[in-house]
Design a protein around this motif. Structure first.
Motif, PDB file in Angstrom:
ATOM      1  N   THR A  13      56.126  27.479  15.271  1.00  0.00           N
ATOM      2  CA  THR A  13      55.542  28.901  13.883  1.00  0.00           C
ATOM      3  C   THR A  13      55.172  30.103  14.874  1.00  0.00           C
ATOM      4  N   PHE A  14      54.200  30.289  15.644  1.00  0.00           N
ATOM      5  CA  PHE A  14      53.711  31.781  16.135  1.00  0.00           C
ATOM      6  C   PHE A  14      55.390  32.328  16.391  1.00  0.00           C
ATOM      7  N   PHE A  15      56.274  31.958  16.883  1.00  0.00           N
ATOM      8  CA  PHE A  15      57.105  32.238  17.292  1.00  0.00           C
ATOM      9  C   PHE A  15      58.120  33.034  15.984  1.00  0.00           C
ATOM     10  N   PHE A  16      57.824  32.151  15.109  1.00  0.00           N
ATOM     11  CA  PHE A  16      59.046  32.614  14.327  1.00  0.00           C
ATOM     12  C   PHE A  16      58.352  33.672  13.423  1.00  0.00           C
ATOM     13  N   LEU A  17      57.279  33.103  13.055  1.00  0.00           N
ATOM     14  CA  LEU A  17      56.705  34.246  12.453  1.00  0.00           C
ATOM     15  C   LEU A  17      56.473  35.606  13.390  1.00  0.00           C
ATOM     16  N   SER A  50      70.119  37.170  12.348  1.00  0.00           N
ATOM     17  CA  SER A  50      70.105  36.772  13.361  1.00  0.00           C
ATOM     18  C   SER A  50      68.672  36.044  13.038  1.00  0.00           C
ATOM     19  N   GLN A  51      67.333  36.433  11.392  1.00  0.00           N
ATOM     20  CA  GLN A  51      66.549  35.373  11.363  1.00  0.00           C
ATOM     21  C   GLN A  51      67.273  34.492  10.952  1.00  0.00           C
ATOM     22  N   TRP A  56      67.258  28.458  11.675  1.00  0.00           N
ATOM     23  CA  TRP A  56      68.405  27.365  12.226  1.00  0.00           C
ATOM     24  C   TRP A  56      67.976  26.539  13.942  1.00  0.00           C
ATOM     25  N   ILE A  57      68.361  27.911  14.261  1.00  0.00           N
ATOM     26  CA  ILE A  57      67.704  27.153  15.591  1.00  0.00           C
ATOM     27  C   ILE A  57      66.148  26.571  15.997  1.00  0.00           C
ATOM     28  N   VAL A  58      65.457  26.732  15.380  1.00  0.00           N
ATOM     29  CA  VAL A  58      64.162  26.486  15.558  1.00  0.00           C
ATOM     30  C   VAL A  58      64.271  24.913  14.384  1.00  0.00           C
ATOM     31  N   ALA A  59      65.262  25.040  13.942  1.00  0.00           N
ATOM     32  CA  ALA A  59      65.330  23.594  13.152  1.00  0.00           C
ATOM     33  C   ALA A  59      65.675  22.358  14.445  1.00  0.00           C
ATOM     34  N   LEU A  60      66.833  23.427  14.295  1.00  0.00           N
ATOM     35  CA  LEU A  60      67.226  21.424  15.294  1.00  0.00           C
ATOM     36  C   LEU A  60      66.276  21.875  16.612  1.00  0.00           C
ATOM     37  N   LEU A  61      65.949  22.595  16.736  1.00  0.00           N
ATOM     38  CA  LEU A  61      64.995  22.335  18.234  1.00  0.00           C
ATOM     39  C   LEU A  61      64.179  21.378  17.233  1.00  0.00           C
ATOM     40  N   TYR A  62      62.600  21.208  16.084  1.00  0.00           N
ATOM     41  CA  TYR A  62      62.577  20.862  15.699  1.00  0.00           C
ATOM     42  C   TYR A  62      62.892  18.999  15.550  1.00  0.00           C
ATOM     43  N   VAL A  63      63.534  19.225  15.423  1.00  0.00           N
ATOM     44  CA  VAL A  63      64.614  17.826  14.893  1.00  0.00           C
ATOM     45  C   VAL A  63      64.620  16.834  16.750  1.00  0.00           C
ATOM     46  N   ARG A  64      64.789  17.544  17.219  1.00  0.00           N
ATOM     47  CA  ARG A  64      65.421  17.005  18.622  1.00  0.00           C
ATOM     48  C   ARG A  64      64.018  16.547  19.688  1.00  0.00           C
ATOM     49  N   HIS A  65      63.162  17.365  19.498  1.00  0.00           N
ATOM     50  CA  HIS A  65      61.814  17.224  19.410  1.00  0.00           C
ATOM     51  C   HIS A  65      60.941  16.032  18.556  1.00  0.00           C
TER      52      HIS A  65
END
Length: 85
Positions: A13-17, A50-51, A56-65
């Motif tokens: 969340t911090f990175f994305f914000l 790129s945002q 999408w990348i953050v969402a995919l990382l969350y699904v993997r986690h």
């Protein structure tokens, strides 16, 4: 386990914000995003695009986690069942 989940969610969340608010801040206070890349396309458009990709990348990382955490939870539950029997 909850600490790992909380650490991942807060850091993502911090990175994305920071990434999200970098566009208006950089566009408002600097001129380097106005550099023309291809004809009328400048770095502002590419950064905005790129945002979407980053979301999408953050969402995919969350699904993997989350899948990894689910496997870990299942392991703990199965070990608990084995020990109780």
């Amino acid at each position: 386990m909850m600490a790992r989940k909380k650490r991942f969610i807060l850091s993502a969340t911090f990175f994305f914000l920071v990434y999200y608010f970098a566009l208006p801040v950089l566009n408002g206070y600097t001129d380097w995003l106005n550099i023309q890349v291809i004809e009328s396309i400048n770095l502002v458009y590419l950064f905005a695009l790129s945002q979407i990709i980053m979301a999408w990348i953050v969402a995919l990382l969350y699904v993997r986690h989350a899948a990894r955490m689910d496997r870990y939870t299942e392991e703990i539950a199965s070990k608990s069942k084995e020990e109780s029997h």
